[in-house]
Design a protein around this motif. Structure first.
Motif, PDB file in Angstrom:
ATOM      1  N   MET A   1      -7.133   0.081 -41.213  1.00 42.25           N
ATOM      2  CA  MET A   1      -7.480  -1.344 -40.184  1.00 42.25           C
ATOM      3  C   MET A   1      -8.718  -0.565 -39.512  1.00 42.25           C
ATOM      4  SD  MET A   1      -5.283  -4.419 -40.162  1.00 42.25           S
ATOM      5  CE  MET A   1      -4.334  -3.903 -40.404  1.00 42.25           C
ATOM      6  N   PHE A   2      -9.151  -0.384 -39.082  1.00 47.25           N
ATOM      7  CA  PHE A   2      -9.631   0.394 -37.702  1.00 47.25           C
ATOM      8  C   PHE A   2      -9.924   1.622 -38.573  1.00 47.25           C
ATOM      9  CE2 PHE A   2      -6.900  -2.562 -35.986  1.00 47.25           C
ATOM     10  CZ  PHE A   2      -7.665  -3.611 -35.313  1.00 47.25           C
ATOM     11  N   GLN A   3     -11.101   1.984 -37.656  1.00 48.56           N
ATOM     12  CA  GLN A   3     -11.404   3.527 -37.497  1.00 48.56           C
ATOM     13  C   GLN A   3     -12.567   3.725 -36.382  1.00 48.56           C
ATOM     14  OE1 GLN A   3     -14.060   4.159 -41.605  1.00 48.56           O
ATOM     15  NE2 GLN A   3     -15.620   2.339 -41.649  1.00 48.56           N
ATOM     16  N   TYR A   4     -12.854   4.861 -36.028  1.00 46.07           N
ATOM     17  CA  TYR A   4     -14.128   5.271 -35.909  1.00 46.07           C
ATOM     18  C   TYR A   4     -15.214   4.901 -35.768  1.00 46.07           C
ATOM     19  CZ  TYR A   4     -12.384   7.823 -31.028  1.00 46.07           C
ATOM     20  OH  TYR A   4     -11.850   7.851 -30.130  1.00 46.07           O
ATOM     21  N   ASP A   5     -16.611   4.397 -35.392  1.00 47.10           N
ATOM     22  CA  ASP A   5     -17.973   4.356 -35.563  1.00 47.10           C
ATOM     23  C   ASP A   5     -18.652   4.379 -34.973  1.00 47.10           C
ATOM     24  OD1 ASP A   5     -19.161   3.750 -37.988  1.00 47.10           O
ATOM     25  OD2 ASP A   5     -18.093   2.057 -38.319  1.00 47.10           O
ATOM     26  N   ILE A   6     -20.253   4.203 -34.639  1.00 55.08           N
ATOM     27  CA  ILE A   6     -20.207   4.820 -34.282  1.00 55.08           C
ATOM     28  C   ILE A   6     -21.729   3.121 -33.664  1.00 55.08           C
ATOM     29  CG2 ILE A   6     -23.089   6.060 -33.374  1.00 55.08           C
ATOM     30  CD1 ILE A   6     -21.894   8.644 -34.727  1.00 55.08           C
ATOM     31  N   SER A   7     -21.829   3.061 -32.653  1.00 52.22           N
ATOM     32  CA  SER A   7     -22.597   2.075 -32.398  1.00 52.22           C
ATOM     33  C   SER A   7     -23.977   1.991 -30.935  1.00 52.22           C
ATOM     34  CB  SER A   7     -21.362   1.798 -30.334  1.00 52.22           C
ATOM     35  OG  SER A   7     -20.317   1.290 -31.104  1.00 52.22           O
ATOM     36  N   ARG A   8     -25.012   1.658 -31.666  1.00 53.32           N
ATOM     37  CA  ARG A   8     -26.230   1.801 -31.355  1.00 53.32           C
ATOM     38  C   ARG A   8     -26.718   0.734 -30.673  1.00 53.32           C
ATOM     39  NH1 ARG A   8     -27.552   6.810 -33.846  1.00 53.32           N
ATOM     40  NH2 ARG A   8     -26.380   7.164 -35.609  1.00 53.32           N
ATOM     41  N   SER A   9     -25.702  -0.873 -30.377  1.00 50.13           N
ATOM     42  CA  SER A   9     -27.161  -1.603 -29.729  1.00 50.13           C
ATOM     43  C   SER A   9     -25.309  -2.378 -29.022  1.00 50.13           C
ATOM     44  CB  SER A   9     -27.108  -2.248 -30.281  1.00 50.13           C
ATOM     45  OG  SER A   9     -25.895  -3.185 -30.917  1.00 50.13           O
ATOM     46  N   VAL A  10     -25.743  -2.596 -27.658  1.00 52.76           N
ATOM     47  CA  VAL A  10     -24.533  -3.833 -27.032  1.00 52.76           C
ATOM     48  C   VAL A  10     -24.000  -4.338 -27.724  1.00 52.76           C
ATOM     49  CG1 VAL A  10     -24.330  -4.914 -25.013  1.00 52.76           C
ATOM     50  CG2 VAL A  10     -25.771  -3.267 -24.878  1.00 52.76           C
ATOM     51  N   ASP A  11     -24.546  -4.851 -28.547  1.00 52.59           N
ATOM     52  CA  ASP A  11     -23.969  -6.241 -29.296  1.00 52.59           C
ATOM     53  C   ASP A  11     -23.010  -5.040 -30.004  1.00 52.59           C
ATOM     54  OD1 ASP A  11     -24.953  -8.195 -28.882  1.00 52.59           O
ATOM     55  OD2 ASP A  11     -26.668  -8.152 -30.303  1.00 52.59           O
ATOM     56  N   GLU A  12     -23.139  -4.194 -30.508  1.00 55.78           N
ATOM     57  CA  GLU A  12     -22.057  -3.533 -31.542  1.00 55.78           C
ATOM     58  C   GLU A  12     -21.288  -3.299 -30.753  1.00 55.78           C
ATOM     59  OE1 GLU A  12     -25.253  -1.717 -35.123  1.00 55.78           O
ATOM     60  OE2 GLU A  12     -24.247  -0.249 -34.127  1.00 55.78           O
ATOM     61  N   TYR A  21      -4.657  -0.220 -30.761  1.00 51.50           N
ATOM     62  CA  TYR A  21      -3.010   0.266 -31.234  1.00 51.50           C
ATOM     63  C   TYR A  21      -2.609   0.440 -32.198  1.00 51.50           C
ATOM     64  CZ  TYR A  21      -1.877  -1.586 -26.007  1.00 51.50           C
ATOM     65  OH  TYR A  21      -1.992  -2.185 -25.040  1.00 51.50           O
ATOM     66  N   TYR A  22      -3.791   2.097 -32.663  1.00 55.68           N
ATOM     67  CA  TYR A  22      -3.752   1.893 -34.285  1.00 55.68           C
ATOM     68  C   TYR A  22      -4.263   3.680 -34.441  1.00 55.68           C
ATOM     69  CZ  TYR A  22      -3.987   0.952 -39.495  1.00 55.68           C
ATOM     70  OH  TYR A  22      -4.030   0.688 -40.516  1.00 55.68           O
ATOM     71  N   PRO A  23      -3.908   4.352 -35.130  1.00 51.59           N
ATOM     72  CA  PRO A  23      -4.313   5.892 -35.624  1.00 51.59           C
ATOM     73  C   PRO A  23      -5.602   5.741 -36.303  1.00 51.59           C
ATOM     74  CG  PRO A  23      -2.745   5.050 -37.199  1.00 51.59           C
ATOM     75  CD  PRO A  23      -2.442   3.883 -36.417  1.00 51.59           C
ATOM     76  N   VAL A  24      -6.433   6.450 -35.257  1.00 50.97           N
ATOM     77  CA  VAL A  24      -7.802   6.424 -35.857  1.00 50.97           C
ATOM     78  C   VAL A  24      -8.006   8.043 -35.828  1.00 50.97           C
ATOM     79  CG1 VAL A  24      -8.681   4.675 -35.161  1.00 50.97           C
ATOM     80  CG2 VAL A  24      -8.467   6.009 -33.577  1.00 50.97           C
ATOM     81  N   GLU A  25      -9.196   8.574 -36.343  1.00 51.76           N
ATOM     82  CA  GLU A  25      -9.407   9.667 -35.960  1.00 51.76           C
ATOM     83  C   GLU A  25     -10.760  10.050 -36.340  1.00 51.76           C
ATOM     84  OE1 GLU A  25     -10.517  12.122 -39.106  1.00 51.76           O
ATOM     85  OE2 GLU A  25     -10.749  10.644 -40.846  1.00 51.76           O
ATOM     86  N   CYS A  74      -3.495   6.627 -22.253  1.00 53.17           N
ATOM     87  CA  CYS A  74      -2.457   6.749 -23.349  1.00 53.17           C
ATOM     88  C   CYS A  74      -1.438   6.852 -23.378  1.00 53.17           C
ATOM     89  CB  CYS A  74      -3.557   7.426 -24.276  1.00 53.17           C
ATOM     90  SG  CYS A  74      -2.199   6.950 -25.912  1.00 53.17           S
ATOM     91  N   GLY A  75      -0.244   5.643 -23.001  1.00 54.55           N
ATOM     92  CA  GLY A  75       0.847   5.888 -23.096  1.00 54.55           C
ATOM     93  C   GLY A  75       1.289   6.729 -24.334  1.00 54.55           C
ATOM     94  N   HIS A  76       1.646   6.325 -25.054  1.00 50.74           N
ATOM     95  CA  HIS A  76       1.731   7.216 -26.348  1.00 50.74           C
ATOM     96  C   HIS A  76       1.361   6.079 -27.338  1.00 50.74           C
ATOM     97  CE1 HIS A  76       5.175   3.779 -26.524  1.00 50.74           C
ATOM     98  NE2 HIS A  76       5.251   3.949 -28.012  1.00 50.74           N
ATOM     99  N   GLN A  77       0.657   7.639 -28.467  1.00 46.81           N
ATOM    100  CA  GLN A  77       0.347   6.540 -29.545  1.00 46.81           C
ATOM    101  C   GLN A  77       0.775   5.432 -30.773  1.00 46.81           C
ATOM    102  OE1 GLN A  77      -2.958   9.060 -31.848  1.00 46.81           O
ATOM    103  NE2 GLN A  77      -2.302   9.912 -31.024  1.00 46.81           N
ATOM    104  N   LYS A  78       0.649   4.537 -32.104  1.00 50.71           N
ATOM    105  CA  LYS A  78       1.875   4.423 -32.640  1.00 50.71           C
ATOM    106  C   LYS A  78       1.169   4.159 -33.577  1.00 50.71           C
ATOM    107  CE  LYS A  78       3.645   0.990 -28.864  1.00 50.71           C
ATOM    108  NZ  LYS A  78       4.844   1.834 -29.552  1.00 50.71           N
ATOM    109  N   SER A  79       2.476   4.233 -34.652  1.00 52.44           N
ATOM    110  CA  SER A  79       1.683   4.531 -36.406  1.00 52.44           C
ATOM    111  C   SER A  79       1.251   3.600 -37.109  1.00 52.44           C
ATOM    112  CB  SER A  79       3.226   5.183 -37.071  1.00 52.44           C
ATOM    113  OG  SER A  79       3.783   3.920 -37.453  1.00 52.44           O
ATOM    114  N   SER A  80       0.365   3.464 -38.168  1.00 55.65           N
ATOM    115  CA  SER A  80       0.477   2.123 -38.623  1.00 55.65           C
ATOM    116  C   SER A  80       1.367   0.913 -38.645  1.00 55.65           C
ATOM    117  CB  SER A  80      -0.709   2.442 -39.930  1.00 55.65           C
ATOM    118  OG  SER A  80       0.206   2.682 -40.926  1.00 55.65           O
ATOM    119  N   LYS A  81       2.227   1.142 -39.017  1.00 58.25           N
ATOM    120  CA  LYS A  81       2.996   0.390 -39.081  1.00 58.25           C
ATOM    121  C   LYS A  81       3.520  -0.174 -37.959  1.00 58.25           C
ATOM    122  CE  LYS A  81       3.959   2.010 -42.912  1.00 58.25           C
ATOM    123  NZ  LYS A  81       3.062   2.211 -44.155  1.00 58.25           N
ATOM    124  N   PHE A  82       3.205   0.109 -36.603  1.00 56.21           N
ATOM    125  CA  PHE A  82       3.321  -0.609 -35.585  1.00 56.21           C
ATOM    126  C   PHE A  82       3.036  -1.983 -35.611  1.00 56.21           C
ATOM    127  CE2 PHE A  82       1.720  -2.599 -31.650  1.00 56.21           C
ATOM    128  CZ  PHE A  82       2.960  -2.669 -30.656  1.00 56.21           C
TER     129      PHE A  82
END
Ligand SMILES: Cc1cc2nc3c(=O)[nH]c(=O)nc-3n(C[C@H](O)[C@H](O)[C@H](O)COP(=O)(O)OP(=O)(O)OC[C@H]3O[C@@H](n4cnc5c(N)ncnc54)[C@H](O)[C@@H]3O)c2cc1C
Length: 326
Positions: A1-12, A21-25, A74-82
């Motif tokens: 549902m979420f992923q790391y991405d690159i923002s190139r503007s203030v709007d982004e 609260y979701y696993p990303v890489e 970060c207190g702890h991470q959550k799996s996507s099942k959260f």
């Protein structure tokens, strides 16, 4: 549902804001950084920023291009099942969740009393539902529902290798503003200059506070991630199980009831993964709720015992009444 991405503007940047609260890489964005010359800033939780620092020691291009690191506490991470389990609790079945805002501001409530906004399909109709977190099982962060084991073996509370660290100022003097406040720790002189300039020109509103205030905002995080990590390490060592090297040393020397809290937190995290999987197989959310509520009740009882131990019977009743009044 979420992923790391690159923002190139203030709007982004604004479009990508909000706490997930979701696993990303990082692999996809690191490849872009390697392939595309430029200056980058990376935002991440402590283990990610530390990993980047280590990578930069090995990889000249990464070191050259990643100019700043912005750390989240970060207190702890959550799996996507959260997310999935929160959605199921409002009637959106697994697989039908389309979007989640983990921290929907409730404008008449203190900042730490927020809601969750869930969008997904119920009976083939798209719905958006907002629920206060207090009405959802699994939102007590101390209990650690859907926590991966790795989160219990980091000792980095303040994201210590980041150029600037941001966290939640969940302190009585700051939570009354429902829009929220951050605690900020600045380690990089260039960012320090920028912030001072922001204060001078009125773009930023910051109070200068002492270490004690910052520490107080993460008091329970320090107790879990620093002080009582010693006991979790001790338990691993006792049964000859691998665990990472940490600055904190292994020790069995924590109070008896705090050991019970640690044991129960481990049981709750582990059981949340197992009983949720079973609930999905059975297509029965109540299975998960029943199993977890048993443990949650035990947890609440244990905290009552700790309160009685610390304050005595009379003091405990007074403290409970005060909490109700709040
Ligand atoms: C898993 C997790 C646990 C946390 N635990 C604590 C805690 O115990 N104590 C505490 O004080 N604060 C904690 N935080 C940090 C805190 O919740 C906020 O992220 C921080 O205060 C900034 O919030 P904001 O609303 O001001 O930020 P925003 O203006 O919303 O900006 C947040 C920025 O971080 C990015 N971001 C969001 N989630 C992630 C993620 N998972 N990985 C990488 N980047 C992300 C967003 O894209 C955005 O750029 C946690 C955050 C996460 C993700």
């Amino acid at each position: 549902m979420f992923q790391y991405d690159i923002s190139r503007s203030v709007d982004e940047i604004k479009a990508g804001a909000k706490t997930k609260y979701y696993p990303v890489e990082l692999s996809k964005v690191l490849k872009i950084v390697k392939d595309t010359p430029g200056k980058y800033a990376v935002i991440g939780i402590p283990s990610f920023i530390m990993a980047l620092r280590l990578l930069a020691e090995q990889d000249k291009v990464i070191k050259e291009r990643i100019k700043f690191t912005v750390g989240l506490i970060c207190g702890h991470q959550k799996s996507s099942k959260f997310s999935e389990s929160l959605a199921w609790q409002v009637g959106i079945k697994p697989g039908n969740l389309k979007h989640i805002d983990f921290r929907k501001k409730l404008l008449d409530k203190p900042a730490n009393n927020y809601g969750v906004e869930l969008t997904g399909m119920i009976n083939e109709k798209e719905v958006t539902i907002i629920k206060p977190t207090k009405e959802l099982l699994g939102q007590n962060w101390g209990q650690g529902f859907f926590k991966p084991i790795a989160s219990d073996f980091t000792d980095d509370v303040m994201n210590v290798t980041a150029d600037i660290t941001l966290g939640d100022a969940w302190l009585p003097e700051y939570t009354q503003d429902s829009k929220g406040n951050n605690v900020v720790v600045v380690r990089n002189p260039r960012i320090d200059d920028l912030i001072k300039e922001g204060i001078r020109t009125g773009m930023l509103n910051l109070d200068k506070v002492d270490n004690e205030t910052i520490f107080r905002s993460q008091e329970s995080h320090y107790r879990h991630t620093h002080d009582e990590l010693a006991y979790r390490l001790y338990k691993k060592d006792k049964v000859n199980k691998w665990r990472p090297l940490t600055i904190v040393q292994s020790s069995n020397d924590i109070p008896f009831l705090r050991k019970k809290v640690q044991d129960l937190r481990e049981e709750i995290s582990t059981e949340s993964h197992i009983s949720y999987k079973k609930a999905v197989e059975l297509d029965d959310l109540d299975y998960f709720k029943d199993e977890m509520e048993k443990l949650s009740k035990k947890y609440v009882l244990l905290y009552k015992l700790i309160l009685i131990q610390n304050k005595g019977m009379f003091g405990s009743v007074k403290a409970i009444v005060k909490k109700w009044e709040l």
